[in-house]
Design a protein around this motif. Structure first.
Motif, PDB file in Angstrom:
ATOM      1  N   HIS A  58       0.798  -1.223   0.000  1.00 51.06           N
ATOM      2  CA  HIS A  58       0.000   0.000   0.000  1.00 51.06           C
ATOM      3  C   HIS A  58       0.833   1.278   0.000  1.00 51.06           C
ATOM      4  O   HIS A  58       0.418   2.280  -0.571  1.00 51.06           O
ATOM      5  CB  HIS A  58      -0.920   0.038   1.230  1.00 51.06           C
ATOM      6  CG  HIS A  58      -1.891  -1.078   1.290  1.00 51.06           C
ATOM      7  ND1 HIS A  58      -2.696  -1.325   2.384  1.00 51.06           N
ATOM      8  CD2 HIS A  58      -2.208  -2.044   0.394  1.00 51.06           C
ATOM      9  CE1 HIS A  58      -3.454  -2.374   2.157  1.00 51.06           C
ATOM     10  NE2 HIS A  58      -3.169  -2.841   0.958  1.00 51.06           N
ATOM     11  N   GLY A  60       4.319   1.941  -0.721  1.00 49.15           N
ATOM     12  CA  GLY A  60       5.306   2.237  -1.760  1.00 49.15           C
ATOM     13  C   GLY A  60       6.712   2.473  -1.261  1.00 49.15           C
ATOM     14  O   GLY A  60       7.599   2.819  -2.044  1.00 49.15           O
ATOM     15  N   LEU A  63       9.658   0.553  -3.043  1.00 47.58           N
ATOM     16  CA  LEU A  63       9.809   0.711  -4.494  1.00 47.58           C
ATOM     17  C   LEU A  63      11.271   0.543  -4.899  1.00 47.58           C
ATOM     18  O   LEU A  63      12.157   1.161  -4.309  1.00 47.58           O
ATOM     19  CB  LEU A  63       9.318   2.106  -4.904  1.00 47.58           C
ATOM     20  CG  LEU A  63       9.320   2.418  -6.392  1.00 47.58           C
ATOM     21  CD1 LEU A  63       8.132   1.742  -7.077  1.00 47.58           C
ATOM     22  CD2 LEU A  63       9.262   3.936  -6.616  1.00 47.58           C
ATOM     23  N   ILE A  78      -0.643  -2.411  -4.900  1.00 45.30           N
ATOM     24  CA  ILE A  78      -1.491  -1.315  -5.376  1.00 45.30           C
ATOM     25  C   ILE A  78      -0.769   0.030  -5.370  1.00 45.30           C
ATOM     26  O   ILE A  78      -1.247   0.976  -5.983  1.00 45.30           O
ATOM     27  CB  ILE A  78      -2.807  -1.229  -4.580  1.00 45.30           C
ATOM     28  CG1 ILE A  78      -2.547  -0.975  -3.098  1.00 45.30           C
ATOM     29  CG2 ILE A  78      -3.630  -2.479  -4.764  1.00 45.30           C
ATOM     30  CD1 ILE A  78      -3.817  -0.753  -2.321  1.00 45.30           C
ATOM     31  N   ALA A  79       0.351   0.134  -4.680  1.00 45.99           N
ATOM     32  CA  ALA A  79       1.112   1.396  -4.720  1.00 45.99           C
ATOM     33  C   ALA A  79       2.003   1.478  -5.953  1.00 45.99           C
ATOM     34  O   ALA A  79       2.744   2.437  -6.118  1.00 45.99           O
ATOM     35  CB  ALA A  79       1.951   1.556  -3.458  1.00 45.99           C
ATOM     36  N   LEU A  80       1.921   0.464  -6.788  1.00 46.05           N
ATOM     37  CA  LEU A  80       2.711   0.443  -8.019  1.00 46.05           C
ATOM     38  C   LEU A  80       1.807   0.869  -9.177  1.00 46.05           C
ATOM     39  O   LEU A  80       0.889   0.147  -9.562  1.00 46.05           O
ATOM     40  CB  LEU A  80       3.254  -0.967  -8.251  1.00 46.05           C
ATOM     41  CG  LEU A  80       4.446  -1.121  -9.180  1.00 46.05           C
ATOM     42  CD1 LEU A  80       5.678  -0.410  -8.632  1.00 46.05           C
ATOM     43  CD2 LEU A  80       4.749  -2.597  -9.420  1.00 46.05           C
ATOM     44  N   SER A  81       2.071   2.040  -9.704  1.00 45.35           N
ATOM     45  CA  SER A  81       1.209   2.561 -10.768  1.00 45.35           C
ATOM     46  C   SER A  81       1.551   1.925 -12.109  1.00 45.35           C
ATOM     47  O   SER A  81       2.581   1.253 -12.267  1.00 45.35           O
ATOM     48  CB  SER A  81       1.381   4.073 -10.873  1.00 45.35           C
ATOM     49  OG  SER A  81       2.674   4.369 -11.371  1.00 45.35           O
ATOM     50  N   ARG A  82       0.689   2.219 -13.063  1.00 53.55           N
ATOM     51  CA  ARG A  82       0.987   1.757 -14.436  1.00 53.55           C
ATOM     52  C   ARG A  82       2.304   2.373 -14.915  1.00 53.55           C
ATOM     53  O   ARG A  82       3.112   1.729 -15.562  1.00 53.55           O
ATOM     54  CB  ARG A  82      -0.185   2.147 -15.339  1.00 53.55           C
ATOM     55  CG  ARG A  82      -0.233   1.420 -16.645  1.00 53.55           C
ATOM     56  CD  ARG A  82      -1.627   1.523 -17.258  1.00 53.55           C
ATOM     57  NE  ARG A  82      -2.554   0.581 -16.660  1.00 53.55           N
ATOM     58  CZ  ARG A  82      -3.753   0.898 -16.195  1.00 53.55           C
ATOM     59  NH1 ARG A  82      -4.173   2.135 -16.254  1.00 53.55           N
ATOM     60  NH2 ARG A  82      -4.537  -0.018 -15.670  1.00 53.55           N
ATOM     61  N   ARG A  83       2.523   3.665 -14.566  1.00 52.47           N
ATOM     62  CA  ARG A  83       3.770   4.321 -14.963  1.00 52.47           C
ATOM     63  C   ARG A  83       4.966   3.635 -14.301  1.00 52.47           C
ATOM     64  O   ARG A  83       6.006   3.426 -14.942  1.00 52.47           O
ATOM     65  CB  ARG A  83       3.737   5.805 -14.558  1.00 52.47           C
ATOM     66  CG  ARG A  83       4.931   6.603 -15.055  1.00 52.47           C
ATOM     67  CD  ARG A  83       4.842   8.072 -14.648  1.00 52.47           C
ATOM     68  NE  ARG A  83       5.300   8.282 -13.281  1.00 52.47           N
ATOM     69  CZ  ARG A  83       5.435   9.484 -12.713  1.00 52.47           C
ATOM     70  NH1 ARG A  83       5.108  10.566 -13.386  1.00 52.47           N
ATOM     71  NH2 ARG A  83       5.856   9.604 -11.466  1.00 52.47           N
ATOM     72  N   ASP A  84       4.829   3.280 -13.029  1.00 55.84           N
ATOM     73  CA  ASP A  84       5.913   2.585 -12.335  1.00 55.84           C
ATOM     74  C   ASP A  84       6.269   1.289 -13.059  1.00 55.84           C
ATOM     75  O   ASP A  84       7.450   0.978 -13.268  1.00 55.84           O
ATOM     76  CB  ASP A  84       5.507   2.236 -10.900  1.00 55.84           C
ATOM     77  CG  ASP A  84       5.399   3.451  -9.996  1.00 55.84           C
ATOM     78  OD1 ASP A  84       6.101   4.443 -10.248  1.00 55.84           O
ATOM     79  OD2 ASP A  84       4.606   3.383  -9.038  1.00 55.84           O
ATOM     80  N   ARG A  87       8.122   1.751 -16.227  1.00 57.67           N
ATOM     81  CA  ARG A  87       9.499   2.186 -16.011  1.00 57.67           C
ATOM     82  C   ARG A  87      10.363   1.115 -15.363  1.00 57.67           C
ATOM     83  O   ARG A  87      11.521   1.352 -15.042  1.00 57.67           O
ATOM     84  CB  ARG A  87       9.498   3.450 -15.140  1.00 57.67           C
ATOM     85  CG  ARG A  87       8.911   4.653 -15.855  1.00 57.67           C
ATOM     86  CD  ARG A  87       8.939   5.895 -14.979  1.00 57.67           C
ATOM     87  NE  ARG A  87       8.442   7.057 -15.710  1.00 57.67           N
ATOM     88  CZ  ARG A  87       8.406   8.298 -15.210  1.00 57.67           C
ATOM     89  NH1 ARG A  87       8.828   8.518 -13.971  1.00 57.67           N
ATOM     90  NH2 ARG A  87       7.951   9.295 -15.932  1.00 57.67           N
TER      91      ARG A  87
END
Lengths: 108, 263
Positions: A58, A60, A63, A78-84, A87
């Motif tokens: 939750h 991040g 990371l 869920i703290a991992l975005s699509r952008r993350d 990348r």
């Protein structure tokens, strides 16, 4: 070096025992990670100063950049975005080894 | 009664995860700061316990800038003066939803009404994916956990020293930024369990320290991540920084207001 391949949930990568290298504060830490363990749990068990807080995907805090190898990420990252993901980032607390040699970097 | 310091700035975030507004004054209500997070986005991909679509899932959300269409109507309860005139102070009426109408400027400069489907389409076009994003409205602030958040300038400064990098105080997205006379970072942690008064009337109970997440790593001007601050808070401060508070007595607060320790 093999191309880093962050896994996607629909790919269901096979989890395997791995040798993991963690880059943190300019040092390399090498340890074993069982197929059933997260990279974070294995790192902490090995005494590696891996950052973490909620350990549930939750917050991040864990990371990291996947430099080599592959991981299977749980649906709870869920703290991992699509952008993350695009990348090449992972959450160590929700990442299971899916390659026999893995390198992750916190010093990005 | 001990004076702890003063309010440095007051902020609200009309749409959860979007850019904040620095205010000349604000009304602290039981349900949160008046006009704070009155809108949020809901995601079909989010877990039931935290159903929101936020900057955690789409970082550039923080680059969208909301503005109330009628700033006067969205500033304070509609009968505040009359209600305050009846001892010990009657709980005033909130405005209706029309008074909280918002326009939102996208990172590209396009402007949308908050309930214009084109706003969600703009966000979705940047996000990709199949999840459904919908708009929520509530008089009760869509805060993560508690009605009011507070952060001290001293803690910002200490964290900046600890990670040897600049930190923008806006990263912490607090409602109230405090300038404490003590001068030490994290000194406000001692206020947990205590009550404070801000200005002439508002009384807050300090409930707990604030467990932090990825949101505080996002640069408010670029939405790029700066993860060192979150790691530092995890490793040196138990994952928590700043305070959560509940409002016991409602009232207006503004920059320069005294913060007094009551009990």
């Amino acid at each position: 070096l093999s191309e880093p391949v962050p896994s996607k949930p629909d790919q269901a990568p096979v989890q395997v025992d791995a040798s993991v290298t963690v880059k943190r504060n300019g040092q390399d830490y090498v340890f074993d990670c069982a197929a059933s363990d997260t990279l974070l749990d294995a790192a902490l068990d090995a005494g590696v100063p891996a950052p973490c807080s909620c350990c549930e995907g939750h917050c991040g805090t864990c990371l990291a950049k996947l430099v080599e190898g592959a991981v299977a990420l749980s649906d709870d990252a869920i703290a991992l975005s699509r952008r993350d993901r695009e990348r090449g980032f992972i959450l160590a607390c929700q990442a299971y080894p899916a390659a026999t040699a893995i390198i992750i970097d916190y010093d990005f | 009664m001990t004076t702890l310091g003063q309010i440095e700035s007051v902020w609200r975030y009309p749409v959860k995860s979007m850019r904040g507004q620095k205010l000349a004054q604000a009304y602290l209500a039981f349900s949160g700061l008046y006009g704070d997070r009155v809108y949020a986005l809901k995601s079909s991909a989010a877990p039931a316990g935290f159903p929101y679509h936020t900057g955690r899932e789409q970082e550039e959300m923080i680059l969208y800038t909301p503005e109330f269409t009628d700033t006067a109507a969205a500033a304070e309860p509609i009968n505040l003066e009359a209600a305050d005139g009846i001892p010990p102070g009657i709980t005033p009426l909130f405005a209706d939803r029309k008074s909280f109408a918002i326009s939102v400027k996208s990172p590209d400069g396009a402007v949308f009404d908050i309930d214009d489907p084109a706003l969600l389409a703009d966000l979705k076009q940047r996000l990709g994916g199949d999840e459904a994003i919908t708009l929520l409205y509530s008089e009760r602030a869509f805060t993560d956990c508690r009605p009011i958040s507070m952060f001290s300038l001293q803690t910002v400064s200490q964290l900046s020293t600890e990670i040897d990098a600049a930190i923008d105080a806006r990263q912490f997205r607090a409602n109230l930024y405090a300038d404490f006379a003590d001068g030490a970072g994290f000194a406000e942690n001692e206020l947990v369990g205590r009550q404070i008064r801000i200005g002439d009337k508002a009384i807050l109970a300090i409930l707990e320290m604030d467990p932090r997440c990825k949101m505080i790593t996002l640069d408010p001007d670029t939405a790029e991540q700066k993860p060192k601050v979150l790691r530092q808070i995890a490793e040196a401060h138990g994952g928590k920084a700043g305070l959560y508070a509940a409002v016991l007595v409602e009232g207006i607060v503004k920059p320069g207001d005294e913060i007094a320790l009551l009990s």
